[in-house]
Write a protein that holds these residues in place. Structure first.
Motif, PDB file in Angstrom:
ATOM      1  N   ARG A  30      46.911 -84.960 -17.170  1.00  0.00           N
ATOM      2  CA  ARG A  30      46.767 -85.382 -15.779  1.00  0.00           C
ATOM      3  C   ARG A  30      46.947 -84.149 -14.906  1.00  0.00           C
ATOM      4  O   ARG A  30      47.894 -83.388 -15.083  1.00  0.00           O
TER       5      ARG A  30
ATOM      6  N   TYR B 266      47.361 -82.073 -11.251  1.00  0.00           N
ATOM      7  CA  TYR B 266      47.964 -82.179  -9.921  1.00  0.00           C
ATOM      8  C   TYR B 266      47.917 -80.829  -9.212  1.00  0.00           C
ATOM      9  O   TYR B 266      47.848 -79.773  -9.849  1.00  0.00           O
TER      10      TYR B 266
ATOM     11  N   ALA C 298      47.513 -85.708  -6.438  1.00  0.00           N
ATOM     12  CA  ALA C 298      46.938 -86.050  -7.745  1.00  0.00           C
ATOM     13  C   ALA C 298      45.436 -85.802  -7.707  1.00  0.00           C
ATOM     14  O   ALA C 298      44.762 -86.205  -6.753  1.00  0.00           O
TER      15      ALA C 298
ATOM     16  N   THR D 237      42.659 -86.979  -9.495  1.00  0.00           N
ATOM     17  CA  THR D 237      42.206 -87.995 -10.445  1.00  0.00           C
ATOM     18  C   THR D 237      40.758 -87.809 -10.886  1.00  0.00           C
ATOM     19  O   THR D 237      40.337 -88.380 -11.896  1.00  0.00           O
TER      20      THR D 237
ATOM     21  N   GLU E 264      38.083 -89.077 -18.561  1.00  0.00           N
ATOM     22  CA  GLU E 264      39.141 -90.029 -18.877  1.00  0.00           C
ATOM     23  C   GLU E 264      39.629 -89.791 -20.299  1.00  0.00           C
ATOM     24  O   GLU E 264      38.851 -89.576 -21.205  1.00  0.00           O
TER      25      GLU E 264
END
Length: 252
Positions: A110, A112, A205, A207, A212
């Motif tokens: 993930r 950031y 974030a 995203t 994915e």
């Protein structure tokens, strides 16, 4: 069956194997120091991504192939331009989609924009972030992402060759933000003797950065499709037999 027919069948089989035979010897594997995904400990390359790749190598019959660790920009350039190159742990982005032959996800991630703990910046969008100095790594997915969004190296991006340098910049106040994936950032903070919960703050974030599922392994375009498919089947195999899940539990 006649001798001639047998010879013809043998010739066809050998021709079908040529792509794999051609790729078997010169296969090259490149990566970078990106703990805890890929890292050198006691002279050995290890990490979550590395161990998944090694398990796939074993399934595909390439267990003895060495892994070369180098700065990301160099590894990326080799994988872009040379034959039979496997690169990991790589973020799959729209910019990179047609530049590689993708095998599959090997570890979660993930992304950031991090700021220093205790310093709240008014960053709710990337437009807000443009006003600040952000630490990046040369040619990694985070830097490519921000450049694609209109950021400029030397203007509001400060590029490095090593991830740990970016945490030093953030901690020392030389930058305001640091773009990084969460596992790598928290690992480096702990290695520096600090507490990520106190030292890092998730300012924004990202995203839409990466596919994915997480980080991938991929081949250079100049790699036979048969070899790429062999590795895809190897990755599927370690998912089915429990090896993949076991390695995720070990490192996460």
């Amino acid at each position: 069956m006649s001798v001639l027919s047998s010879l013809r069948r043998l010739a066809c089989c050998l021709l079908g194997m040529l792509p794999l035979l051609a790729a078997a010897q010169p296969l090259r594997i490149v990566t970078e120091e990106l703990p805890p995904y890929n890292m050198t400990l006691n002279g050995q390359v290890t990490g979550l991504g590395t161990e998944v790749v090694q398990a796939v190598l074993k399934e595909a019959g390439f267990a003895d192939t060495p892994i070369q660790v180098m700065p990301w920009a160099r590894a990326y350039d080799i994988a872009l331009n040379q034959e039979n190159v496997l690169i990991y742990s790589i973020t799959r982005t729209p910019q990179r989609e047609k530049r590689f032959k993708w095998v599959g996800v090997i570890a979660p991630t993930r992304w950031y924009l991090f700021s220093l703990g205790g310093r709240t910046l008014p960053v709710k969008t990337l437009d807000d972030a443009r006003r600040y100095q952000t630490a990046t790594v040369n040619e990694d997915a985070g830097e490519q992402y921000l450049v694609d969004k209109g950021f400029r190296i030397g203007q509001n991006l400060q590029s490095s060759n090593r991830y740990e340098l970016n945490y030093e910049k953030l901690k020392g106040g030389r930058v305001d933000l640091w773009i990084a994936n969460e596992l790598n950032a928290t690992y480096l903070v702990r290695q520096a003797g600090d507490d990520p919960a106190r030292t890092l703050q998730r300012a924004l974030a990202l995203t839409d950065l990466g596919s994915e599922g997480g980080l991938d392994m991929a081949f250079s375009l100049k790699t036979p499709d048969a070899l790429v498919e062999r590795f895809r089947k190897g990755l599927d195999a370690i998912r089915r037999n429990g090896t993949y899940e076991s390695l995720q539990r070990k490192w996460l």
